[in-house]
Design an enzyme around this catalytic site. Structure first.
Site, PDB file in Angstrom:
ATOM      1  N   ASP A  34       0.822  -1.207   0.000  1.00 54.91           N
ATOM      2  CA  ASP A  34       0.000   0.000   0.000  1.00 54.91           C
ATOM      3  C   ASP A  34       0.857   1.258   0.000  1.00 54.91           C
ATOM      4  O   ASP A  34       1.997   1.247   0.432  1.00 54.91           O
ATOM      5  CB  ASP A  34      -0.900   0.024   1.229  1.00 54.91           C
ATOM      6  N   LYS A  55      -3.709   2.815  -2.083  1.00 51.73           N
ATOM      7  CA  LYS A  55      -4.841   3.737  -2.166  1.00 51.73           C
ATOM      8  C   LYS A  55      -4.929   4.400  -0.819  1.00 51.73           C
ATOM      9  O   LYS A  55      -4.601   3.811   0.192  1.00 51.73           O
ATOM     10  CB  LYS A  55      -6.136   2.998  -2.472  1.00 51.73           C
ATOM     11  N   MET A 163      -9.646   8.006   9.718  1.00 49.41           N
ATOM     12  CA  MET A 163     -10.193   8.556   8.473  1.00 49.41           C
ATOM     13  C   MET A 163     -11.045   9.809   8.655  1.00 49.41           C
ATOM     14  O   MET A 163     -11.998  10.034   7.923  1.00 49.41           O
ATOM     15  CB  MET A 163     -10.965   7.476   7.711  1.00 49.41           C
TER      16      MET A 163
HETATM   17  N1  SAH Z   1      -4.832  -0.680   8.798  1.00 49.37           N
HETATM   18  C1  SAH Z   1      -4.472   0.671   9.224  1.00 49.37           C
HETATM   19  C2  SAH Z   1      -5.600   1.652   8.980  1.00 49.37           C
HETATM   20  C3  SAH Z   1      -5.899   1.886   7.531  1.00 49.37           C
HETATM   21  S1  SAH Z   1      -7.184   3.054   7.259  1.00 49.37           S
HETATM   22  C4  SAH Z   1      -4.056   0.629  10.689  1.00 49.37           C
HETATM   23  O1  SAH Z   1      -4.241  -0.407  11.342  1.00 49.37           O
HETATM   24  O2  SAH Z   1      -3.545   1.619  11.196  1.00 49.37           O
HETATM   25  C5  SAH Z   1      -6.289   4.557   6.973  1.00 49.37           C
HETATM   26  C6  SAH Z   1      -6.434   5.483   8.169  1.00 49.37           C
HETATM   27  O3  SAH Z   1      -5.578   5.034   9.219  1.00 49.37           O
HETATM   28  C7  SAH Z   1      -6.015   6.908   7.901  1.00 49.37           C
HETATM   29  O4  SAH Z   1      -7.089   7.650   7.350  1.00 49.37           O
HETATM   30  C8  SAH Z   1      -5.695   7.395   9.297  1.00 49.37           C
HETATM   31  O5  SAH Z   1      -6.867   7.711  10.011  1.00 49.37           O
HETATM   32  C9  SAH Z   1      -5.101   6.143   9.931  1.00 49.37           C
HETATM   33  N2  SAH Z   1      -3.627   6.115   9.877  1.00 49.37           N
HETATM   34  C10 SAH Z   1      -2.853   5.281   9.161  1.00 49.37           C
HETATM   35  N3  SAH Z   1      -1.541   5.493   9.407  1.00 49.37           N
HETATM   36  C11 SAH Z   1      -1.493   6.490  10.317  1.00 49.37           C
HETATM   37  C12 SAH Z   1      -0.430   7.151  10.997  1.00 49.37           C
HETATM   38  N4  SAH Z   1       0.839   6.810  10.797  1.00 49.37           N
HETATM   39  N5  SAH Z   1      -0.750   8.120  11.884  1.00 49.37           N
HETATM   40  C13 SAH Z   1      -2.033   8.455  12.120  1.00 49.37           C
HETATM   41  N6  SAH Z   1      -3.071   7.871  11.502  1.00 49.37           N
HETATM   42  C14 SAH Z   1      -2.822   6.895  10.621  1.00 49.37           C
END
Ligand code: SAH
Length: 251
Positions: A34, A55, A163
């Protein structure tokens, strides 16, 4: 016919992947990854073919059905296919669709967990998500519905929203409507786990202030008990101690 290993890469810096994740990655022939994944992770599998299926949020650059089909097709041609996902694969990671597509094709899978963004945010700010007595439950919530509407509720002592980064002002209003009080603490952390992570503290009523600071960055919003600053015990002053050094009233 090969097998597919789903690996949670963690939220940022390459060294936040688990030891198991790194060793499975080293065995990969092909890695489907990703956009949010740290390029430094490539060092674990330098000879594998790396395919970007990234994405972000709802701005699909590759449609989910195409990813499902690509996974099946790749697993038919290679022994070990890794599906590398940001954070943990089980949290807002479309894991259900991908596992189902592979199960339907009779392809064996394994899932290696990762550090989800909420946990990286709590670590960054040193604010525990659970607190004795007042923070007994955590909810990981998406602020976005499938129809791209913003939605907020109140289902746990600590509620972590994924998100919602682009709509922090509106999220504040939704939180009030859901029953959180104006002065409920809110912690906003963007790019948690990266060298340029940023964090800021607010109240539900003033969440809009966070918008400029975190604009355009992956962001989580922690609301409630887990967002509150540490409760520091008041220091015991010398004149409050008896001669044995015991604070008065605690003998
Ligand atoms: N599977 C991922 C989440 C994917 S959805 C997990 O477990 O973290 C994508 C969302 O995750 C983003 O919109 C944001 O809200 C959050 N996100 C992902 N990486 C991040 C980071 N390093 N810091 C803060 N929020 C993050």
């Amino acid at each position: 016919m090969g097998r597919v290993v789903f690996i949670g890469a963690g939220p940022g810096a390459a060294d936040l992947i688990t030891v198991r994740g790194a060793s499975r990655l080293a065995a990969a022939d092909v890695v489907l990854y990703d956009a949010l994944t740290d390029p430094a992770l490539r060092a674990h599998a330098p000879r594998a073919e790396w395919i970007d299926v990234g994405k972000r949020g709802f701005c699909h650059s590759t449609h989910q059905a195409e990813i499902d089909a690509l996974l099946v097709e790749t697993a038919r041609r290679h022994a070990v296919v890794v599906r590398l996902k940001g954070g943990d694969p089980s949290v807002f990671g479309r894991l259900e669709e991908e596992l189902a597509a592979l199960a339907q094709a009779g392809i064996e899978c394994e899932v290696v967990p990762g550090v989800t963004a909420a946990l990286a945010a709590a670590a960054a700010a040193q604010r525990p998500l659970t607190r004795r007595a007042r923070g007994r439950s955590i909810a990981l919530s998406t602020a976005m519905t499938r129809e791209r509407r913003l939605e907020a509720g109140r289902s746990a002592d600590t509620q972590v929203y994924y998100m919602a980064g682009r709509q922090l002002a509106e999220l504040g209003a939704r939180l009030l409507a859901a029953g959180w009080t104006q002065d409920t603490p809110v912690l906003v952390v963007s790019r948690a786990g990266w060298p340029d992570e940023a964090q800021s503290s607010h109240a539900v009523a003033t969440l809009a202030e966070a918008a400029a600071r975190h604009a355009g960055r992956p962001t989580v919003v922690v609301v409630g008990a887990g967002a509150s600053p540490l409760a520091l015990a008041a220091p015991t002053l010398p004149h409050e101690q008896d001669q044995a050094g015991t604070p008065k009233g605690e003998a």
